[in-house]
Motif scaffolding. Structure first.
Motif, short mmCIF file in Angstrom:
data_model
loop_
_atom_site.label_atom_id
_atom_site.label_comp_id
_atom_site.label_asym_id
_atom_site.label_seq_id
_atom_site.Cartn_x
_atom_site.Cartn_y
_atom_site.Cartn_z
N ASP A 139 0.82 -1.21 0.00
CA ASP A 139 0.00 0.00 0.00
C ASP A 139 0.86 1.26 0.00
OD1 ASP A 139 -2.25 -1.59 0.11
OD2 ASP A 139 -2.65 -1.24 2.24
N GLY A 140 2.04 1.19 0.62
CA GLY A 140 2.88 2.37 0.76
C GLY A 140 3.95 2.54 -0.30
N VAL A 141 4.02 1.61 -1.23
CA VAL A 141 5.07 1.66 -2.26
C VAL A 141 4.85 2.83 -3.22
CG1 VAL A 141 5.89 0.43 -4.32
CG2 VAL A 141 5.73 -0.76 -2.13
N LEU A 156 0.95 -0.82 -10.47
CA LEU A 156 2.33 -1.24 -10.30
C LEU A 156 2.61 -2.47 -11.15
CD1 LEU A 156 2.66 -1.02 -6.40
CD2 LEU A 156 3.71 0.54 -8.07
N ASP A 157 3.87 -2.65 -11.49
CA ASP A 157 4.33 -3.90 -12.08
C ASP A 157 4.93 -4.73 -10.96
OD1 ASP A 157 3.55 -2.98 -14.54
OD2 ASP A 157 5.55 -2.45 -15.21
N VAL A 158 4.33 -5.88 -10.67
CA VAL A 158 4.71 -6.69 -9.51
C VAL A 158 5.07 -8.10 -9.96
CG1 VAL A 158 4.06 -7.48 -7.20
CG2 VAL A 158 3.11 -5.34 -8.10
N PRO A 166 14.74 5.34 0.64
CA PRO A 166 14.29 5.34 2.03
C PRO A 166 12.88 4.78 2.15
CG PRO A 166 15.32 7.44 1.48
CD PRO A 166 15.16 6.68 0.19
N LEU A 167 12.66 3.99 3.17
CA LEU A 167 11.36 3.38 3.42
C LEU A 167 10.60 4.22 4.45
CD1 LEU A 167 12.75 -0.24 3.75
CD2 LEU A 167 11.49 0.66 1.77
N ASP A 168 9.30 4.38 4.25
CA ASP A 168 8.49 5.14 5.20
C ASP A 168 8.14 4.22 6.37
OD1 ASP A 168 6.84 6.80 6.61
OD2 ASP A 168 5.51 7.29 4.93
N THR A 169 9.13 4.00 7.22
CA THR A 169 8.94 3.07 8.33
C THR A 169 8.00 3.62 9.40
OG1 THR A 169 10.99 3.91 9.29
CG2 THR A 169 11.13 1.88 8.00
N THR A 170 7.87 4.94 9.48
CA THR A 170 6.96 5.52 10.48
C THR A 170 5.51 5.17 10.17
OG1 THR A 170 8.49 7.35 10.86
CG2 THR A 170 6.21 7.66 11.57
N ALA A 171 5.11 5.38 8.91
CA ALA A 171 3.74 5.03 8.51
C ALA A 171 3.52 3.52 8.60
CB ALA A 171 3.48 5.53 7.09
#
Length: 281
Positions: free
Chosen positions: A61-63, A70-72, A227-232
């Motif tokens: 969801d946060g990507v 997205l291409d997954v 960087p990853l949004d680790t807070t969310a």
């Protein structure tokens, strides 16, 4: 409506069973050799029953912005839970699913078929072999959820494999893996060391009881160059019915300790789960 009944079939790599959920009209649980593998609700493909699947879903969801296609690439198919989730939450996505067990894919597509126009392409192949043949910059996200029985195969744990994953991802792409281990975390630490050698950013999502070594359990590895949004991510995982922690930065380095990246010659599968670790009633 015809009553749904359990279906059992011997597939290429085990005994698969599809069991209808009595509480949801068109929902099914897939087990392989008695171990729960996937849960699918055909009427609500965005419903993720298993905790580890929800954690993967939170990352997906946060990507990118909400609803953006997205291409997954999915390594490991099961009942195609996450590909269905992406198709429902991000319409227009292009997805490849690589599953080694042809019989399992045939069972799943017969009884819990994909909707028309899902954008999901199914491939019967060994995950690493398919990955090595895939072009550069092929996917925005790579999801690895491959278990031979209840263990991650050895050839999907190595530095060479991690480099192939990085090559197939686009710049800024995100790698996700469902792993399982218990204290002293020899396997999980080796995976963190391996992916830290290839990707700049790592995060690990798991229940506190697993991270404290109290029990065997799943852990989701996230790797990227951005960087990853680790807070969310931490907010969402903490609010789950089965709360989890997100470890990153110095905590990852401390957890990894002296573990070294895994070479092909030294690779071993993930540990065998203890009896009942992933069983169902």
């Amino acid at each position: 409506m015809t009553e749904q009944i359990p279906v059992t079939r011997t597939t290429d790599h085990g005994t698969a069973k599809l069991m209808p959920d009595v509480d949801r009209e068109r929902a099914w649980l897939l087990t392989v050799d008695g171990a729960p593998q996937s849960y699918v609700d055909l009427d609500d493909p965005a419903h993720l029953e298993f905790e580890y699947a929800r954690r993967l879903g939170y990352v997906l969801d946060g990507v990118a912005d909400e609803g953006l296609p997205l291409d997954v690439l999915h390594l490991g198919g099961g009942a195609l839970t996450l590909p269905r989730y992406v198709a429902a939450t991000r319409p227009g996505s292009r997805q490849d699913v690589v599953e080694a067990d042809r019989g399992l894919l045939e069972l799943v597509t017969e009884y819990v078929p994909l909707p028309r126009g899902s954008g999901i392409a199914l491939h019967t192949a060994d995950a690493r072999a398919w990955l090595e043949a895939a072009p550069d910059d092929h996917a925005d996200v790579l999801v690895a959820d491959v278990f031979g029985g209840s263990r991650v195969p050895a050839h999907l744990t190595t530095l060479a494999y991690a480099r192939e994953a990085e090559r197939v991802l686009r710049p800024g792409g995100v790698y996700l893996a469902n792993l399982a281990d218990a204290a002293p975390f020899v396997f999980l630490r080796s995976q963190l060391a391996t992916f830290a050698a290839v990707f700049e950013e790592l995060a690990l999502i798991a229940e506190p009881g697993v991270l404290r070594g109290r029990r065997f359990g799943n852990a989701v590895l996230v790797a990227s160059h951005r960087p990853l949004d680790t807070t969310a991510l931490a907010r969402r995982t903490a609010a789950d019915a089965f709360p989890a922690r997100v470890e990153h930065g110095a905590a990852i380095s401390e957890f990894t300790g002296s573990a070294r990246p895994v070479d092909d010659a030294d690779a071993v599968p993930s540990p065998e789960p203890p009896d009942g670790a992933f069983g169902i009633g």
